[in-house]
Enzyme design. Sequence first.
Site, PDB file in Angstrom:
ATOM      1  N   GLU A 437      -1.103  -4.099  62.694  1.00  0.00           N
ATOM      2  CA  GLU A 437      -0.921  -5.500  62.282  1.00  0.00           C
ATOM      3  C   GLU A 437      -1.460  -6.462  63.341  1.00  0.00           C
ATOM      4  OE1 GLU A 437      -0.273  -6.726  59.536  1.00  0.00           O
ATOM      5  OE2 GLU A 437       0.511  -8.752  59.846  1.00  0.00           O
ATOM      6  N   THR A 548      -9.441 -16.724  49.087  1.00  0.00           N
ATOM      7  CA  THR A 548      -8.916 -15.917  50.188  1.00  0.00           C
ATOM      8  C   THR A 548      -8.150 -14.691  49.698  1.00  0.00           C
ATOM      9  OG1 THR A 548      -7.841 -16.046  52.354  1.00  0.00           O
ATOM     10  CG2 THR A 548      -6.723 -17.150  50.519  1.00  0.00           C
TER      11      THR A 548
HETATM   12  C1  DMJ Z   1      -3.751 -11.950  51.256  1.00  0.00           C
HETATM   13  O1  DMJ Z   1      -2.764 -12.461  50.430  1.00  0.00           O
HETATM   14  C2  DMJ Z   1      -4.799 -12.989  51.566  1.00  0.00           C
HETATM   15  O2  DMJ Z   1      -5.925 -12.373  52.073  1.00  0.00           O
HETATM   16  C3  DMJ Z   1      -4.326 -14.007  52.554  1.00  0.00           C
HETATM   17  O3  DMJ Z   1      -5.340 -14.919  52.921  1.00  0.00           O
HETATM   18  C4  DMJ Z   1      -3.848 -13.303  53.798  1.00  0.00           C
HETATM   19  N1  DMJ Z   1      -2.895 -12.277  53.524  1.00  0.00           N
HETATM   20  C5  DMJ Z   1      -3.119 -11.337  52.458  1.00  0.00           C
HETATM   21  C6  DMJ Z   1      -3.793 -10.055  52.838  1.00  0.00           C
HETATM   22  O4  DMJ Z   1      -3.569  -9.560  54.077  1.00  0.00           O
END
Ligand code: DMJ
Length: 562
Positions: A437, A548
């Site tokens: 992580e 994202t």
């Molecule tokens: C996802 O929900 C998206 O990529 C977000 O921007 C960051 N966290 C998670 C994946 O790790």
Amino acid sequence: TDLPRSPPAAAEPRHASPAAPRRLREKLRTAARMAGPAARTAPGPQQQVQGAESRAQPASAAPPARDTRAPFRFDYERFRRSLRHPVRGGRPGEDPETRARRMKIREMMKFAWDNYKQYALGKNELRPLTKNGHIGNMFGGLRGATVIDALDTLYIMELEEEFQEAKQWVEKSFDLNVNGEASLFEVNIRYIGGLLATYYLTGEEVFKNKALELGEKLLPAFNTPTGIPRGGSLSSPCSGMSWSWGWASAGSSILAEFGTLHLEFLHLSQLSGNPPSLVSLSLSLSQVMNIRRVLNRVEKPQGLYPNFLSPVTGSWVQHHVSIGGLGDSFYEYLIKSWLMSDKKDSEAKKMYDDALEAIEKHLVKKSAGGLTYIAEWRGGILDHKMGHLACFSGGMIALGAEHAHQERRQRHRELAAEITSTCHESYTRSDTKLGPEAFRFEAGSEAMATRLSERYYILRPEVVESYMYLWRLTHEPKYRHWGWEVVQALEKHCRVEAGFSGIRDVYSTPALHDNMQQSFFLAETLKYLYLLFSEDDVLSLEDWVFNTEAHPLPINHTDFKA
Ligand code: DMJ
């Protein structure tokens, strides 16, 4: 971004509001009137009746446009014809090994979906060890996060039967008549992003209508004195209150949350139709454009953007800067807003260029062992740590480099490749070949987690996301090799009898599973892996930007008025 999930503070009770897209337009029109100049002197009914905080006017808020034009209807067929490449499918003459690898990833998607469907359909995630579903508290009563997140991946992979199963669930069981303390960010990137992408890919109206209806329910989060939204809410616009995460200091809003709305809200406004599209446009556009205005006004320490901002005063609350969690997708949405506007949104490009310059100057470091990384910054002091989340930045910087001025282009290409290589190191240095992580560069340690609490891997996509962009932009074979290493590691350590599970410690085998198949594994990790082994014109970067959560949204090459 990913956030500690403590219960939100000051949540308001909500009342159900069965909304329909037609009503959405009406309500948006009302709300837009309130957001316009009239609200300066006379608060609208929402503020009076519901007691929502009064909105300070953005410095240069433009008056809402008057609708003098012909009715607008989004012309889907014209939009599809405008795409420069087909969206899916294999190409003749392709290398059989690449095809076989892509098919393996498709099989993994089918396995993940089939198990979710069998044991958890309608819940938000699958628990693959106990073979049941998980709901959680991020989505404020919404269900089916995995269905919505999986839709476009199933479609792209041509898993037709499975796509139909998911679509049927959306048509028959996806209930938007819910209220609660949802995360604006998570609902936007997963649900709105997933529904919009599937609409653009398929032209099926149900996805557009659900996205618009849900978009309406997110609007109350913007009811703050500065217009910077709080953590979220899911309610009818008339109930008008929002909340902040209880743990975010002094009720502050989070950069990666309020900075990750632009792509989806632009599409919502485009699809909401006219009349009264100009009015709704002026609402949702003015909401998200106002975020930029506030950010451009506030002084930035050394040009950097701290992660916490007060939605009441519009000032920074803490000086913690990170390109990983809490900051990450704010930067991503600047460069992608510019790309999605067909390179017209020069304000976003300038903000991205300036932010990256400050990051390069103050946060980019090289370890004794020669690994480039992006540190975090706490009031001027560097924390030599990179989160897994920060590994998306290799792909983002590579994407931006293609459009950078000549003197920066090569430097940014190299930076992107070096960061991606460092993230690869964080994978290869573990026993499972999956990354932790967070990893650190301190006390003789490089690209490894030094704290027990940072050793887990929850099926995150950011590293393969960067491999996909770097492959598409350079065609260096190492990126496909690295992606294939991840596929093998996922199969070996994360695949269990009924799905895929995260693991608790990447440095220990046999793996201890966390019993959670995250929805972003289907939305992002498997999609990016599949694209890594696809031809470049499958979801071409000339036609699409990925939000994202890896949901593709089309670049606005033209206006699509019917
Ligand atoms: C996802 O929900 C998206 O990529 C977000 O921007 C960051 N966290 C998670 C994946 O790790």
